[in-house]
Design an enzyme around this catalytic site. Structure first.
Site, PDB file in Angstrom:
ATOM      1  N   ARG A 197      11.742  -4.901   5.084  1.00 59.10           N
ATOM      2  CA  ARG A 197      11.219  -3.512   4.750  1.00 59.10           C
ATOM      3  C   ARG A 197      12.067  -2.576   5.513  1.00 59.10           C
ATOM      4  O   ARG A 197      12.277  -2.605   6.665  1.00 59.10           O
ATOM      5  CB  ARG A 197       9.846  -3.473   5.094  1.00 59.10           C
ATOM      6  CG  ARG A 197       9.264  -2.096   5.402  1.00 59.10           C
ATOM      7  CD  ARG A 197       7.803  -1.917   5.290  1.00 59.10           C
ATOM      8  NE  ARG A 197       7.279  -2.564   6.519  1.00 59.10           N
ATOM      9  CZ  ARG A 197       5.839  -2.561   6.288  1.00 59.10           C
ATOM     10  NH1 ARG A 197       5.207  -1.904   5.321  1.00 59.10           N
ATOM     11  NH2 ARG A 197       5.099  -3.207   7.275  1.00 59.10           N
ATOM     12  N   LYS A 210       0.736  -1.253  -0.067  1.00 58.66           N
ATOM     13  CA  LYS A 210      -0.073  -0.129  -0.062  1.00 58.66           C
ATOM     14  C   LYS A 210       0.889   1.180  -0.058  1.00 58.66           C
ATOM     15  O   LYS A 210       0.484   2.167  -0.826  1.00 58.66           O
ATOM     16  CB  LYS A 210      -0.933  -0.112   1.202  1.00 58.66           C
ATOM     17  CG  LYS A 210      -1.810  -1.088   1.305  1.00 58.66           C
ATOM     18  CD  LYS A 210      -2.655  -1.184   2.514  1.00 58.66           C
ATOM     19  CE  LYS A 210      -2.113  -0.919   3.867  1.00 58.66           C
ATOM     20  NZ  LYS A 210      -1.336  -2.370   4.160  1.00 58.66           N
ATOM     21  N   ARG A 257      -0.506  -8.555  13.484  1.00 56.48           N
ATOM     22  CA  ARG A 257      -1.079  -7.661  12.839  1.00 56.48           C
ATOM     23  C   ARG A 257      -1.908  -8.459  11.525  1.00 56.48           C
ATOM     24  O   ARG A 257      -2.913  -7.751  11.158  1.00 56.48           O
ATOM     25  CB  ARG A 257      -0.023  -6.868  12.144  1.00 56.48           C
ATOM     26  CG  ARG A 257       0.378  -5.692  13.180  1.00 56.48           C
ATOM     27  CD  ARG A 257       1.733  -5.204  12.920  1.00 56.48           C
ATOM     28  NE  ARG A 257       1.826  -4.809  11.639  1.00 56.48           N
ATOM     29  CZ  ARG A 257       3.085  -4.560  10.800  1.00 56.48           C
ATOM     30  NH1 ARG A 257       4.063  -5.073  11.333  1.00 56.48           N
ATOM     31  NH2 ARG A 257       2.961  -3.980   9.699  1.00 56.48           N
ATOM     32  N   ARG A 266      -9.798   0.592   8.448  1.00 60.86           N
ATOM     33  CA  ARG A 266      -9.362  -0.528   8.950  1.00 60.86           C
ATOM     34  C   ARG A 266     -10.449  -1.659   9.644  1.00 60.86           C
ATOM     35  O   ARG A 266     -10.358  -2.677   9.831  1.00 60.86           O
ATOM     36  CB  ARG A 266      -8.069  -0.581   9.572  1.00 60.86           C
ATOM     37  CG  ARG A 266      -7.006  -0.989   8.939  1.00 60.86           C
ATOM     38  CD  ARG A 266      -5.905  -0.603   9.964  1.00 60.86           C
ATOM     39  NE  ARG A 266      -4.586  -1.218   9.795  1.00 60.86           N
ATOM     40  CZ  ARG A 266      -3.661  -0.778   9.213  1.00 60.86           C
ATOM     41  NH1 ARG A 266      -3.465   0.504   8.681  1.00 60.86           N
ATOM     42  NH2 ARG A 266      -2.329  -1.544   9.277  1.00 60.86           N
ATOM     43  N   ARG A 283      10.903  -0.574  11.142  1.00 63.03           N
ATOM     44  CA  ARG A 283      10.013  -0.419  12.198  1.00 63.03           C
ATOM     45  C   ARG A 283       9.999  -1.187  13.265  1.00 63.03           C
ATOM     46  O   ARG A 283      10.200  -2.708  12.962  1.00 63.03           O
ATOM     47  CB  ARG A 283       8.591  -0.370  11.407  1.00 63.03           C
ATOM     48  CG  ARG A 283       8.213   0.889  10.942  1.00 63.03           C
ATOM     49  CD  ARG A 283       6.845   0.479   9.798  1.00 63.03           C
ATOM     50  NE  ARG A 283       5.822   0.080  10.299  1.00 63.03           N
ATOM     51  CZ  ARG A 283       4.929  -0.375   9.813  1.00 63.03           C
ATOM     52  NH1 ARG A 283       4.453   0.119   8.465  1.00 63.03           N
ATOM     53  NH2 ARG A 283       3.656  -0.874  10.288  1.00 63.03           N
TER      54      ARG A 283
HETATM   55  P1  ADP Z   1       1.157  -1.628   7.530  1.00 59.88           P
HETATM   56  O1  ADP Z   1       1.618  -0.583   6.435  1.00 59.88           O
HETATM   57  O2  ADP Z   1       2.019  -2.561   7.853  1.00 59.88           O
HETATM   58  O3  ADP Z   1      -0.351  -2.170   7.216  1.00 59.88           O
HETATM   59  P2  ADP Z   1       0.393   0.622   9.318  1.00 59.88           P
HETATM   60  O4  ADP Z   1       1.687   1.502   9.214  1.00 59.88           O
HETATM   61  O5  ADP Z   1      -0.500   1.005   8.350  1.00 59.88           O
HETATM   62  O6  ADP Z   1       0.945  -0.735   8.829  1.00 59.88           O
HETATM   63  O7  ADP Z   1      -0.140   0.349  10.642  1.00 59.88           O
HETATM   64  C1  ADP Z   1       0.823   0.166  11.772  1.00 59.88           C
HETATM   65  C2  ADP Z   1       0.014   0.165  12.850  1.00 59.88           C
HETATM   66  O8  ADP Z   1      -0.740   1.504  13.372  1.00 59.88           O
HETATM   67  C3  ADP Z   1      -1.326  -0.829  12.966  1.00 59.88           C
HETATM   68  O9  ADP Z   1      -0.767  -1.893  13.159  1.00 59.88           O
HETATM   69  C4  ADP Z   1      -2.331  -0.315  14.020  1.00 59.88           C
HETATM   70  O10 ADP Z   1      -1.769  -0.493  15.393  1.00 59.88           O
HETATM   71  C5  ADP Z   1      -1.955   1.233  13.815  1.00 59.88           C
HETATM   72  N1  ADP Z   1      -3.104   1.674  12.831  1.00 59.88           N
HETATM   73  C6  ADP Z   1      -2.665   2.409  11.432  1.00 59.88           C
HETATM   74  N2  ADP Z   1      -3.907   2.682  10.852  1.00 59.88           N
HETATM   75  C7  ADP Z   1      -4.965   2.437  11.676  1.00 59.88           C
HETATM   76  C8  ADP Z   1      -6.348   2.456  11.724  1.00 59.88           C
HETATM   77  N3  ADP Z   1      -7.079   2.922  10.405  1.00 59.88           N
HETATM   78  N4  ADP Z   1      -7.085   1.939  12.491  1.00 59.88           N
HETATM   79  C9  ADP Z   1      -6.774   1.362  13.608  1.00 59.88           C
HETATM   80  N5  ADP Z   1      -5.142   1.222  13.609  1.00 59.88           N
HETATM   81  C10 ADP Z   1      -4.279   1.820  12.920  1.00 59.88           C
HETATM   82  P1  ADP Z   2       2.114  -1.887   3.264  1.00 60.95           P
HETATM   83  O1  ADP Z   2       2.206  -0.527   3.062  1.00 60.95           O
HETATM   84  O2  ADP Z   2       0.941  -2.697   2.215  1.00 60.95           O
HETATM   85  O3  ADP Z   2       2.306  -2.562   4.593  1.00 60.95           O
HETATM   86  P2  ADP Z   2       4.716  -1.557   1.791  1.00 60.95           P
HETATM   87  O4  ADP Z   2       4.484  -0.864   0.643  1.00 60.95           O
HETATM   88  O5  ADP Z   2       5.536  -1.149   3.122  1.00 60.95           O
HETATM   89  O6  ADP Z   2       3.419  -2.226   2.212  1.00 60.95           O
HETATM   90  O7  ADP Z   2       5.799  -3.019   1.272  1.00 60.95           O
HETATM   91  C1  ADP Z   2       6.232  -3.882   2.219  1.00 60.95           C
HETATM   92  C2  ADP Z   2       7.662  -4.118   1.776  1.00 60.95           C
HETATM   93  O8  ADP Z   2       7.575  -4.903   0.755  1.00 60.95           O
HETATM   94  C3  ADP Z   2       8.231  -2.979   1.421  1.00 60.95           C
HETATM   95  O9  ADP Z   2       9.816  -3.306   1.901  1.00 60.95           O
HETATM   96  C4  ADP Z   2       8.556  -2.960  -0.188  1.00 60.95           C
HETATM   97  O10 ADP Z   2       9.475  -2.399  -0.823  1.00 60.95           O
HETATM   98  C5  ADP Z   2       8.268  -4.375  -0.543  1.00 60.95           C
HETATM   99  N1  ADP Z   2       7.079  -4.403  -1.663  1.00 60.95           N
HETATM  100  C6  ADP Z   2       6.133  -3.833  -2.096  1.00 60.95           C
HETATM  101  N2  ADP Z   2       5.411  -4.172  -3.081  1.00 60.95           N
HETATM  102  C7  ADP Z   2       6.072  -5.055  -3.313  1.00 60.95           C
HETATM  103  C8  ADP Z   2       5.879  -6.307  -4.804  1.00 60.95           C
HETATM  104  N3  ADP Z   2       4.841  -5.988  -5.594  1.00 60.95           N
HETATM  105  N4  ADP Z   2       6.937  -7.017  -4.809  1.00 60.95           N
HETATM  106  C9  ADP Z   2       7.824  -7.259  -3.821  1.00 60.95           C
HETATM  107  N5  ADP Z   2       8.106  -6.526  -2.733  1.00 60.95           N
HETATM  108  C10 ADP Z   2       7.310  -5.578  -2.606  1.00 60.95           C
END
Ligand code: ADP
Ligand code: ADP
Ligand code: ZN
Length: 216
Positions: free
Chosen positions: A127, A13, A172, A88, A161
């Site tokens: 990541r 994302k 998660r 979410r 992170r």
């Molecule tokens: P990822 O990119 O790995 O999906 P995020 O950076 O979006 O993770 O979120 C990290 C953490 O922040 C989540 O595990 C949760 O604790 C909190 N968080 C982020 N967005 C939301 C949301 N919309 N509602 C509830 N918790 C959230």
């Molecule tokens: P999210 O925001 O959904 O948690 P990220 O965009 O942070 O996910 O992506 C998670 C990790 O995977 C990052 O280190 C990114 O560089 C890598 N990544 C993202 N998209 C792809 C893909 N299509 N194939 C392989 N690696 C990816």
């Protein structure tokens, strides 16, 4: 144009939101980034959410709804935004609909980044981000052109992170399954859901998203 990106942690994302931001001038609104900034700043909100985030659980809906509602009031959101990490829960999705309607705004596309769960652990464990500009990288799948130097800002400091460790990732993923996956049928029913194959390479996923939003 306003877009929601949906998908489990590690689906891509943030990576795709940053691409859309660069190419189409849309604003990435990452609730995860906003919460991490609140923790770093030492604010009251940061203190409230720190332990919750470290455990891998979701932050309460009322906090998140207030955060996004305030953010989309800001003038820079008016040119279009990408919601990355929000909504979410179904409660957040319903509130989002209400708040947008009240502001005379709407979501144009809800895009699911569809992935098999078995790739997520590897994506998350590799990541890391540039400490200076936030650009995202991966040990294997998205290395900077020059090792140790950020492509975007030439910075040489990177961070991982603290919630990207395996135990927390498990929690998660369960939170996603239980609380966020029900949003897929929610948006499907409203006929606003498109799905892209997020198992493909990063640049291919970007192309697929562009074909959904019809921007060349
Ligand atoms: P990822 O990119 O790995 O999906 P995020 O950076 O979006 O993770 O979120 C990290 C953490 O922040 C989540 O595990 C949760 O604790 C909190 N968080 C982020 N967005 C939301 C949301 N919309 N509602 C509830 N918790 C959230
Ligand atoms: P999210 O925001 O959904 O948690 P990220 O965009 O942070 O996910 O992506 C998670 C990790 O995977 C990052 O280190 C990114 O560089 C890598 N990544 C993202 N998209 C792809 C893909 N299509 N194939 C392989 N690696 C990816
Ligand atoms: Zn950088």
């Amino acid at each position: 144009m306003n877009i929601i990106l949906l998908g489990p942690p590690g689906a891509g994302k943030g990576t795709q939101a940053k691409e859309l931001e660069k190419k189409h001038g849309l604003l990435q609104l990452s609730t995860g980034d906003m919460l991490r900034e609140a923790i770093i700043s030492g604010s009251k909100l940061g203190e409230e959410v720190k332990t919750i985030m470290e455990s891998g659980a979701l932050v309460p809906d009322d906090i998140m709804i207030r955060m996004i509602s305030n953010r989309i009031e800001q003038p820079d959101s008016k040119n279009g935004f990408i919601l990355d990490g929000f909504p979410r829960t179904t409660a957040q999705a319903r509130e989002l609909d209400v708040m947008l309607e009240r502001k005379g705004m709407k979501i144009d596309f809800v895009i699911e980044l569809a992935v098999q769960y078995d790739v997520l652990t590897q994506r998350i464990s590799g990541r890391y981000n540039c400490t200076n500009c936030g650009a995202g990288y991966h040990d294997e799948f998205q290395k900077p052109f020059k090792e140790g130097i950020c492509d975007q800002c030439a910075g040489d400091q990177f961070s991982r992170r603290s919630d990207d460790k395996p135990e927390t990732v498990k929690a998660r993923l369960s939170a996603y399954e239980e609380q966020t996956a029900p949003l897929l049928p929610y948006y499907r029913k409203m006929n606003s859901l498109s799905s892209v194959n997020a198992m493909a390479e990063i640049s291919e996923v970007t192309l697929e998203i562009e074909s959904v939003i019809c921007v060349p």
